[in-house]
Design a protein around this motif. Structure first.
Motif, PDB file in Angstrom:
ATOM      1  N   GLY A  57       0.798  -1.225   0.000  1.00 22.25           N
ATOM      2  CA  GLY A  57       0.000   0.000   0.000  1.00 22.25           C
ATOM      3  C   GLY A  57       0.830   1.275   0.000  1.00 22.25           C
ATOM      4  O   GLY A  57       0.296   2.361   0.240  1.00 22.25           O
ATOM      5  N   ALA A  60       0.643   3.089  -5.389  1.00 19.63           N
ATOM      6  CA  ALA A  60      -0.609   2.750  -6.072  1.00 19.63           C
ATOM      7  C   ALA A  60      -0.258   2.409  -7.508  1.00 19.63           C
ATOM      8  O   ALA A  60       0.721   2.921  -8.059  1.00 19.63           O
ATOM      9  N   THR A  74       2.320   5.360  -8.623  1.00 23.49           N
ATOM     10  CA  THR A  74       2.385   6.639  -7.912  1.00 23.49           C
ATOM     11  C   THR A  74       2.575   6.323  -6.430  1.00 23.49           C
ATOM     12  O   THR A  74       2.202   5.238  -5.955  1.00 23.49           O
ATOM     13  N   THR A  76       1.737   6.618  -2.537  1.00 21.46           N
ATOM     14  CA  THR A  76       0.560   6.881  -1.707  1.00 21.46           C
ATOM     15  C   THR A  76       0.961   7.765  -0.527  1.00 21.46           C
ATOM     16  O   THR A  76       2.158   8.010  -0.290  1.00 21.46           O
ATOM     17  N   ASP A  77      -0.029   8.209   0.239  1.00 19.31           N
ATOM     18  CA  ASP A  77       0.266   8.981   1.446  1.00 19.31           C
ATOM     19  C   ASP A  77       1.102   8.160   2.424  1.00 19.31           C
ATOM     20  O   ASP A  77       2.043   8.679   3.031  1.00 19.31           O
ATOM     21  N   ASP A  78       0.774   6.872   2.564  1.00 20.19           N
ATOM     22  CA  ASP A  78       1.577   6.008   3.442  1.00 20.19           C
ATOM     23  C   ASP A  78       2.999   5.856   2.907  1.00 20.19           C
ATOM     24  O   ASP A  78       3.961   5.807   3.674  1.00 20.19           O
TER      25      ASP A  78
END
Length: 180
Positions: A57, A60, A74, A76-78
């Motif tokens: 995760g 993405a 791309t 991710t925020d995580d």
């Protein structure tokens, strides 16, 4: 899933973050073009890490519906959070120089035999870095700093081998004298 991240994982996260969006192939090319001079990574690891980071995760993935059906990655925020934490970690790993010329010199190779090729190689790399610098207006601070390091490193190696050749004219380089 909590993945155990390695330096290779962070390299992929960093490249995706730098590029904004990239296929694994584009990441392989970016690693070869930008990172390989100071951090080697087998290109197969790019693909392995991309899959691992998608599964965790941290990246993405979208697949194009037509054409070559490339996967576009791309961060991710995580993924951004994990990358930021790694970037802030002050841990140091000692540098491991793997230079065949230095290894041969250590075991007694004559600088007259290996020095000219070393000078030629490092001069060529220096010219490549200087060309990159000339073409890199607006380069982000981190890549600009590592490029500056590459230039200084190659300058130092050209000077080192040149000094050995100058001081050793006709003698074996392994006599242990200071070359600074």
């Amino acid at each position: 899933m909590t993945a155990r991240l390695t330096t290779a994982s962070y390299l992929v996260l960093g490249l995706v973050d730098l590029l904004g969006e990239a296929s694994p192939y584009a990441l392989k090319q970016a690693a070869a073009d930008y990172v390989a001079p100071f951090w080697s990574l087998p290109h197969t690891q790019i693909y392995v890490q991309a899959d691992k980071l998608v599964e965790a995760g941290l990246l993405a993935q979208e697949q194009e519906s037509g054409g070559r059906r490339r996967r576009l990655l791309t961060i991710t925020d995580d993924g951004k959070k994990a990358l930021s934490e790694w970037l802030a970690d002050p841990a140091v790993i000692p540098v491991e120089a793997r230079d065949l010329g230095l290894l041969k010199l250590f075991f007694g190779s004559d600088v007259r035999d290996i020095g000219p090729a070393q000078i030629s190689h490092h001069t060529e790399r220096l010219q490549g870095y200087e060309q990159m610098k000339a073409e890199s207006a607006g380069m982000p601070r981190g890549p600009a700093a590592t490029l500056a390091f590459g230039i200084r490193y190659e300058q130092a190696l050209v000077a080192f081998w040149s000094t050995l050749l100058d001081r050793r004219s006709g003698t074996n380089a392994a006599d242990g004298q200071d070359v600074s």
